[in-house]
Scaffold this motif. Structure first.
Motif, PDB file in Angstrom:
ATOM      1  N   TRP A 412     -30.194  -0.324  23.742  1.00 58.24           N
ATOM      2  CA  TRP A 412     -30.150  -1.726  23.966  1.00 58.24           C
ATOM      3  C   TRP A 412     -30.997  -2.323  22.683  1.00 58.24           C
ATOM      4  O   TRP A 412     -30.492  -3.086  21.811  1.00 58.24           O
ATOM      5  CB  TRP A 412     -30.362  -2.418  25.172  1.00 58.24           C
ATOM      6  N   LYS A 413     -32.236  -1.951  22.460  1.00 55.54           N
ATOM      7  CA  LYS A 413     -33.109  -2.396  21.569  1.00 55.54           C
ATOM      8  C   LYS A 413     -32.827  -1.856  20.095  1.00 55.54           C
ATOM      9  O   LYS A 413     -32.821  -2.687  19.112  1.00 55.54           O
ATOM     10  CB  LYS A 413     -34.508  -2.208  22.088  1.00 55.54           C
ATOM     11  N   ASP A 414     -32.622  -0.669  20.138  1.00 54.70           N
ATOM     12  CA  ASP A 414     -32.216  -0.117  18.858  1.00 54.70           C
ATOM     13  C   ASP A 414     -30.820  -0.214  18.331  1.00 54.70           C
ATOM     14  O   ASP A 414     -30.668  -0.506  16.992  1.00 54.70           O
ATOM     15  CB  ASP A 414     -32.560   1.442  18.992  1.00 54.70           C
ATOM     16  N   THR A 438     -23.005  -4.527  28.255  1.00 56.52           N
ATOM     17  CA  THR A 438     -23.513  -5.021  27.152  1.00 56.52           C
ATOM     18  C   THR A 438     -23.382  -6.586  27.232  1.00 56.52           C
ATOM     19  O   THR A 438     -24.189  -7.546  26.900  1.00 56.52           O
ATOM     20  CB  THR A 438     -22.604  -4.516  26.015  1.00 56.52           C
ATOM     21  N   LEU A 439     -22.322  -7.072  27.863  1.00 59.51           N
ATOM     22  CA  LEU A 439     -21.955  -8.440  27.834  1.00 59.51           C
ATOM     23  C   LEU A 439     -22.939  -9.398  29.205  1.00 59.51           C
ATOM     24  O   LEU A 439     -23.390 -10.224  28.599  1.00 59.51           O
ATOM     25  CB  LEU A 439     -20.438  -8.717  28.329  1.00 59.51           C
ATOM     26  N   GLU A 440     -23.216  -8.597  30.156  1.00 56.35           N
ATOM     27  CA  GLU A 440     -24.049  -9.244  30.964  1.00 56.35           C
ATOM     28  C   GLU A 440     -25.529  -9.011  30.489  1.00 56.35           C
ATOM     29  O   GLU A 440     -26.308 -10.049  30.779  1.00 56.35           O
ATOM     30  CB  GLU A 440     -23.823  -8.537  32.388  1.00 56.35           C
ATOM     31  N   TYR A 441     -25.874  -7.886  30.114  1.00 54.53           N
ATOM     32  CA  TYR A 441     -27.396  -7.856  29.442  1.00 54.53           C
ATOM     33  C   TYR A 441     -27.573  -9.147  28.212  1.00 54.53           C
ATOM     34  O   TYR A 441     -28.810  -9.749  28.168  1.00 54.53           O
ATOM     35  CB  TYR A 441     -27.630  -6.742  28.634  1.00 54.53           C
ATOM     36  N   ALA A 442     -26.526  -9.417  27.538  1.00 56.25           N
ATOM     37  CA  ALA A 442     -26.672 -10.298  26.588  1.00 56.25           C
ATOM     38  C   ALA A 442     -26.767 -11.726  27.214  1.00 56.25           C
ATOM     39  O   ALA A 442     -27.594 -12.540  26.622  1.00 56.25           O
ATOM     40  CB  ALA A 442     -25.358 -10.490  25.681  1.00 56.25           C
ATOM     41  N   TYR A 443     -25.904 -12.032  28.397  1.00 57.12           N
ATOM     42  CA  TYR A 443     -26.389 -13.232  28.898  1.00 57.12           C
ATOM     43  C   TYR A 443     -27.824 -13.236  29.699  1.00 57.12           C
ATOM     44  O   TYR A 443     -28.298 -14.222  29.567  1.00 57.12           O
ATOM     45  CB  TYR A 443     -25.100 -13.705  29.830  1.00 57.12           C
TER      46      TYR A 443
END
Length: 730
Positions: A412-414, A438-443
């Motif tokens: 996620w970070k890299d 990915t979508l949920e981590y972004a929100y």
């Protein structure tokens, strides 16, 4: 299976189960519009029995059919009566521990009675079922009648046996099991002098790892026990069971009236069916989470403790935002309970029931619940602690991220996305859902940025608001979608991506209602419980960017229309809720109301199967309530999208401030031909925005909506659309 039973000589018996677990302003009694049986079949999984708001004690008859919530109106048979349940949960049945089963045995020898579940299961008379707030009643085919009510922690049952027959003897069986039959071990004792039965057992939570211990104590009253006396408790919540039954029912009804009292409705001719859907929806949002104060054996922080967050992936979207409006005191206690769990277990939970962690379904969505409370000025919460807890979710990967925290944080970070078949040297969990995570981590990161900015941490804001754009790295602009070989006509969808940056593939219709359902374990995919078609719309922080990627407003609207009319939209699952209202972001708020009217009442009605799917701890009910009020919350943001109400007037008095919000309509039409907003005033002044903040409730504003039968220009201008952050980066 160990069982205990007591044989009785008298035809009536009342017993108490004490569980120990480690008006509107329009002169109408709104309880007449609450029907706990809505969603009691067809997969609604609601708890239909007797309870008080957020109470631990939840007695009902358990069946051998759709028994996730205990009882169902599916024609199955009753196997027992138990005092603890969860409501609106999917998967395995939850709780239902230590059921008691009354029966008539042909001889005085207990060996002549039926003990196994399959042998004792008995049909009930369909017309005998009575369910209302605080009360449940049913009659078995055997002629035995059961009625029940409860306090917060204890259940009171009243059994009435048929007229005495010398050849038939009443018996009550206690079975050391639960609905899931998950018992690991148990112990039981019967007091030879009083007949009191008590014991405990270790069980498995229905949606998570670990185990929990449940204790019980059963006392009998009003029936002569052939070989035991009657014990009278000295220090329980129901001191006089023989005379307290009706009083408990009345107290429960009063407790529900008090919880529902912030709302008053002038229906304006709206049908009783719609009013029943509305009030029953409000009721179900206050069944869970449950107040387990003093029942947690692991710690006691001296504050109220809530459990049965089942699961936050479902409830953060509409249920918790509704409680923030109607019962902010309870919501404060729930938020503080989440932080209490963080302090003692090291992580915010995504799902927590039976004092155990449940499986994480997507992101770290307790983050959204906390930030939603923050942006709505909820007080009495340590926001610095909240910031610390959410940063841990964003930065520290637990060894086992299947039941809390986030996985794949190194990628996620890299890489700025969760890769397909991610190699994760730090922790482990179910290696799937790369798109939806990915979508949920972004929100989740956007919500973290919001809280950081509010607390004056601009450095953190800059970092996490940039990470909230990571969803764009999975946008594949040339990806197309087909249904049965026919191209849908749309290009550009989310797709899985490998660590090396090359694209994987998941059919955009997979996991939709047109294909097979994708669960966490039996059919894992790169999206959780919904298709790419559904998840492509779930970027509430950056809708303007998404609209641009899809080609501008008109193609976006065409795509939304196709989604909702092709069978791809799954209204039975929470990710679809916000898509009903996304027309607001394209400058067509009237289409959101129009779309809502295709789902209410077609998919939500007052029949026993009147929910399109699992109620998910009241989330389905909260969706209906917001729709009928004329607002939709964008959870984690101080934003409510405005639509046309289903009633002529709704008043909501804040339990925190005592100020009353009025939502009024002009030109209201109970036939719903006038569903388009023509103009809006707030406190008498023109309001052109298609959204409004929580100040509507905190400050007790008056909002008046003029309705008509055609779309208007209201809310269509770019500056009047809901807020959206970011720019395209791919």
């Amino acid at each position: 299976m160990t069982r205990r039973h007591l044989l009785f000589a008298t035809p009536q018996l009342i017993y108490l189960v004490s569980t120990i677990f480690p008006l509107s302003g329009f002169c109408v009694d709104v309880l007449q519009f609450v029907n706990p049986l809505i969603g009691s079949t067809n997969g609604g999984n609601v708890f239909a029995g007797a309870t008080r708001p957020y109470a631990l004690a939840k007695p009902v008859a358990d069946v051998d059919g759709q028994n996730t919530g205990g009882f169902a109106t599916d024609g199955s048979r009753i196997t027992g009566f138990s005092a603890t349940h969860d409501s609106g949960t999917g998967g395995n049945p939850s709780l239902g521990n230590f059921p008691l089963f009354p029966q008539l045995c042909p001889e005085s020898d207990v060996n002549s009675c039926n003990f196994l579940i399959g042998e004792r299961a008995t049909h009930y008379l369909e017309d005998s079922v009575v369910a209302r707030p605080g009360y449940f009643e049913v009659e078995l085919d055997s002629g035995i009648k059961g009625a029940m009510t409860s306090s917060d922690h204890a259940a009171l049952y009243k059994f009435e046996f048929p007229a005495r027959d010398d050849q038939l003897h009443p018996l009550v069986l206690l079975d050391l099991t639960d609905l899931w039959k998950s018992r690991q071990n148990a112990s039981i004792s019967v007091d030879p002098e009083s007949g009191q039965v008590k014991g405990n057992g270790t069980f498995l939570p229905s949606f998570g790892p670990g185990s929990y211990v449940m204790h019980f104590c059963v006392d009998f009253f009003g029936g002569h026990i052939l070989d035991n006396g009657v014990w009278k408790p000295e220090a329980e919540e129901i001191p006089n069971p023989l005379s307290d039954f009706d009083g408990l029912v009345a107290d429960a009804e009063d407790a529900w009236r008090e919880k529902l009292s912030p709302i008053s409705v002038d229906a304006g001719g709206a049908s009783e069916e719609l009013q029943t859907s509305f009030w029953s929806g409000v009721y179900r949002t206050m069944i869970s989470p449950q107040n387990y104060t003093d029942e947690n054996p692991f710690w006691n922080s001296g504050i109220p403790y809530f459990d049965s967050f089942y699961c936050i992936w479902d409830s953060f979207r509409v249920q918790h935002p509704l409680l923030t409006i109607l019962d902010p005191h309870a919501q404060i206690q729930m938020v503080n309970s989440l932080l209490d769990i963080y302090k003692h277990e090291g992580w915010l939970p995504d799902c927590h029931m039976s004092l155990s962690n449940g499986w994480t379904q997507g992101g770290s969505n307790a983050d959204v619940v906390l930030v939603d409370a923050y942006v709505k000025n909820i007080t009495g919460i340590d926001w610095e602690l909240a910031l610390e807890a959410i940063i841990q979710d964003a930065e520290v990967e637990p060894l086992e991220w299947a039941y809390h925290g986030r996985g794949g944080l190194r990628s996620w970070k890299d890489l700025q996305y969760i890769p397909y078949l991610d190699f994760d040297p730090v922790g482990f969990g179910t290696n799937s859902r790369s798109i939806s995570r990915t979508l949920e981590y972004a929100y989740n990161d956007y919500c973290l940025a919001t809280l950081a900015q509010g607390l004056g941490r601009e450095d953190l804001y800059d970092k996490y608001v940039l990470r909230s754009a990571n969803w764009q790295y999975l946008w594949k602009p040339d990806q197309r979608s087909s249904i049965e070989g026919n191209d849908t006509g749309f290009a550009g969808f989310m797709e899985p991506k490998y660590q090396n940056g090359t694209w994987g593939y998941q059919d955009p219709i997979a996991c939709s209602a047109l294909a097979s359902f994708c669960s966490l374990t039996t059919n894992p995919s790169e999206t959780f419980e919904a298709s790419i078609w559904q998840y492509q719309f779930l970027v509430p922080q950056s809708m303007s960017v998404l609209i641009g990627l899809m080609g501008s407003e008109e193609p976006f609207i065409q795509r939304l229309d196709f989604f909702h009319t092709s069978g791809l939209a799954d209204i039975s699952n929470e990710p679809v809720f916000s898509t009903v209202y996304l027309y607001h972001y394209a400058g067509r708020p009237g289409l959101s109301t129009k779309r809502l009217h295709t789902y209410i009442p077609s998919a939500f009605n007052t029949s026993h199967g009147g929910l399109p799917g699992n109620d998910d701890s009241g989330s389905m009910g909260a969706f209906v309530v917001f729709g009928m009020i004329g607002l939709f919350p964008v959870a984690g943001q101080d934003v409510y999208l405005i639509s046309a109400p289903f009633f002529r007037e709704v008043n909501i008095t804040s339990p925190l401030t005592g100020k009353t919000t009025q939502i009024k309509t002009v030109g209201f039409d109970a036939n719903y031909e006038n569903i388009y907003i023509q103009n809006v005033t707030v406190n008498g002044k023109p309001w052109t925005k298609s959204w409004i903040s929580h100040s509507l409730f905190n400050e007790g504003w008056t909002m008046e909506l003029v309705l008509g039968n055609k779309e208007s220009e209201w809310g269509t201008k770019l500056e009047d659309r809901p807020p959206s952050w970011g720019e395209a980066i791919v």
